[in-house]
Design an enzyme around this catalytic site. Structure first.
Site, PDB file in Angstrom:
ATOM      1  N   CYS A   1       0.854  -1.183   0.000  1.00 42.73           N
ATOM      2  CA  CYS A   1       0.000   0.000   0.000  1.00 42.73           C
ATOM      3  C   CYS A   1       0.893   1.237   0.000  1.00 42.73           C
ATOM      4  O   CYS A   1       1.748   1.387   0.874  1.00 42.73           O
ATOM      5  CB  CYS A   1      -0.916  -0.018   1.224  1.00 42.73           C
ATOM      6  SG  CYS A   1      -1.698   1.555   1.632  1.00 42.73           S
TER       7      CYS A   1
ATOM      8  N   CYS B   1       0.592   3.325   3.197  1.00 45.75           N
ATOM      9  CA  CYS B   1       1.186   2.593   4.323  1.00 45.75           C
ATOM     10  C   CYS B   1       2.709   2.620   4.218  1.00 45.75           C
ATOM     11  O   CYS B   1       3.417   2.753   5.224  1.00 45.75           O
ATOM     12  CB  CYS B   1       0.704   1.148   4.343  1.00 45.75           C
ATOM     13  SG  CYS B   1      -1.086   0.952   4.372  1.00 45.75           S
TER      14      CYS B   1
END
Length: 518
Positions: A434, A437
């Site tokens: 991600c 992230c």
């Protein structure tokens, strides 16, 4: 102590207050048991990534309880210590520090506002990060292309020219003047992570405020693989019960090796239900370190665990409710990932203390740093807020003594291993699928690494005078203050969830009392 290293790849019973027929009572008991089982499964696996907070019977908007709720009863057990004390209000001293929890929260109340204002200024919200480095350790499962996973880059025209300048020095060139420049090292001997100087190399400029750390929906084996590899291969073998607790951190039903998590499913037999519930409420349900683990290893584990817990807290504090289409705190998420595990909660406080000590030590340097961006309003704001922040940090006194680590004949070797392992973790962050992230994993890892660099790579005297021996890049200063703010947010969120939980318990106890009177 030897440690495994990752290598780069070459390739309740029913309510009987009212009379009912036996068959009806049996059905009611079964229905209640099913509700408890569903909640246990949710708490055990934290498989909540794609669901609304209402899956656990919780929401930030609480309605008056009309009847006793088995869900609330379960949470009351999970969030209580064996002595009946609410673990979301820890007492005493934070382990391995000279500070108690109340003092840490009081300090956070003083620094939270200046930090919030600082991270919204041009200097601290702008950062260059290389988000597209390949994972060196394993084949990744691909990237998360959900809307909330994507990072929105900043227009380079909005970045001060001085930050973008390609600096060139003698070391950039080969043996013949003007020939091929050498590859600059990603870190120096004093660094605890990959630094990636903003003025050189790959990366994109990002506005951190426009790309906040929150729930993105990123889940699965890939998400858990990052943290599992960090704990298993880089924490000096101090997490022997990781397999038993990993379900509370990830959001999938199986481990990265394909095996089912130990407590994914609730007990099938009725007599095993209560012991299972009680086990979740034990003081040391989280990872408990052996008594003979060296101080340095214990500190390393607390740093990693605290970072992980803080990230999870941000996800739960800004969780997308698909029913209301709003970002809101999800108490159920917090309980299953953090609230039921005292060690994780405590380690967030530890990291806040560690960062505080680093900023204390760096205070003269931070005060003298050039924060000019060309935006007069923001520049004046920083000049006003930095002294206010440093004053509050100084008033806190000695909360952590870094001089107690890496002593004796084995000290230098321990420090080298500590440093090497944390650098490895900073590179593992490249394996996160991600984008958002990965951004926050890399930023906060760099922030903590900057604190470690200040604490263990330089003596106190280096931060006085002309600072000639210091080597801190602009992105390290940004990452340090940003990470301090992120942990400040986590402590604020703990207080928020503590209040939400207490409101629920008060309503639950009132409904219990009302039921007993009828």
């Amino acid at each position: 102590m030897p440690k495994k290293r990752l290598q780069p790849m070459h390739t309740s019973p029913p309510d009987r207050s009212h009379a009912a027929a036996p068959a009806s009572a049996k059905r009611q008991w079964l229905w209640t048991a099913m509700r408890i089982a569903v909640l246990i499964a949710a708490a055990g696996t934290a498989y909540i990534a794609r669901d609304s907070p209402h899956v656990l019977g919780l929401s930030s908007r609480q309605e008056p309880a009309k009847q006793p709720s088995q869900n609330i009863g379960f949470m009351a057990q999970v969030l209580q210590k064996s002595r009946g004390q609410n673990i979301c209000k820890p007492e005493g001293f934070v382990r391995d520090t000279y500070s108690d929890f109340d003092s840490v929260e009081a300090l956070n109340h003083r620094v939270a506002r200046p930090l919030d204002s600082l991270v919204h200024t041009k200097f601290f919200r702008t950062l260059k990060v290389d988000l597209y480095k390949p994972c060196r350790f394993w084949r990744t499962e691909g990237s998360c292309f959900q809307r909330d996973c994507i990072v929105q880059p900043l227009d380079t025209n909005d970045v001060p020219t001085a930050w973008c300048a390609q600096t060139v020095d003698q070391n950039s060139f080969g043996p013949f003047l003007g020939s091929f420049p050498r590859q600059r090292p990603e870190y120096s001997d004093k660094d605890f992570s990959v630094v990636n100087d903003e003025t050189y190399g790959d990366g994109i400029w990002i506005d951190l405020v426009e790309n906040p750390e929150r729930f993105t929906g990123y889940a699965g084996a890939g998400a858990n693989a990052v943290w599992m590899s960090i704990y298993q291969d880089n924490c000096f073998n101090v997490a022997p019960y990781l397999q038993d607790t990993a379900g509370g951190w990830g959001s999938q039903l199986v481990n990265v090796d394909g095996k089912t998590m130990p407590f994914v499913q609730p007990p099938h037999k009725r007599r095993e239900l209560m012991p299972f519930l009680e086990s979740l409420a034990e003081e040391e349900r989280g990872v408990t370190l052996p008594a003979d683990v060296p101080h340095e290893y214990r500190v390393f584990y607390r740093i990693v665990s605290g970072l992980h817990a803080s990230v999870s807290t941000h996800i739960c504090a800004e969780y997308f409710n698909s029913t209301s289409n709003m970002w809101e705190p999800n108490l159920g998420c917090f309980i299953s990932r953090i609230g039921a595990f005292p060690d994780r909660l405590q380690n967030m406080y530890f990291n806040f203390v560690l960062l505080t000590r680093a900023i204390q030590k760096m205070s003269p340097y931070i005060a003298a740093y050039d924060y000019t961006t060309g935006v007069p309003k923001d520049d004046r704001m920083v000049q006003k807020l930095i002294p206010k922040l440093l004053k509050s940090v100084k008033r806190a006194g000695l909360m952590f003594d870094d001089s107690e680590l890496f002593l004796g004949p084995a000290g230098p070797a321990l420090k080298a291993e500590f440093k090497d392992s944390f650098r490895n973790i900073s590179q593992i962050m490249d394996c996160t699928g991600c984008e958002k992230c990965r951004l926050w994993g890399k930023t906060q890892t760099l922030g903590i690494a900057t604190a470690l660099k200040a604490l263990f790579s330089y003596p106190e005297r280096a931060f006085r005078g002309r600072f000639t021996s210091l080597d801190f890049k602009r992105n390290e200063i940004v990452a340090l203050i940003t990470t301090y703010f992120q942990f400040s947010r986590s402590l604020d969120a703990i207080e928020l969830f503590r209040g939400m939980y207490q409101d629920i318990v008060i309503d639950w106890r009132a409904s219990q009392a009302l039921a007993s009177e009828t």
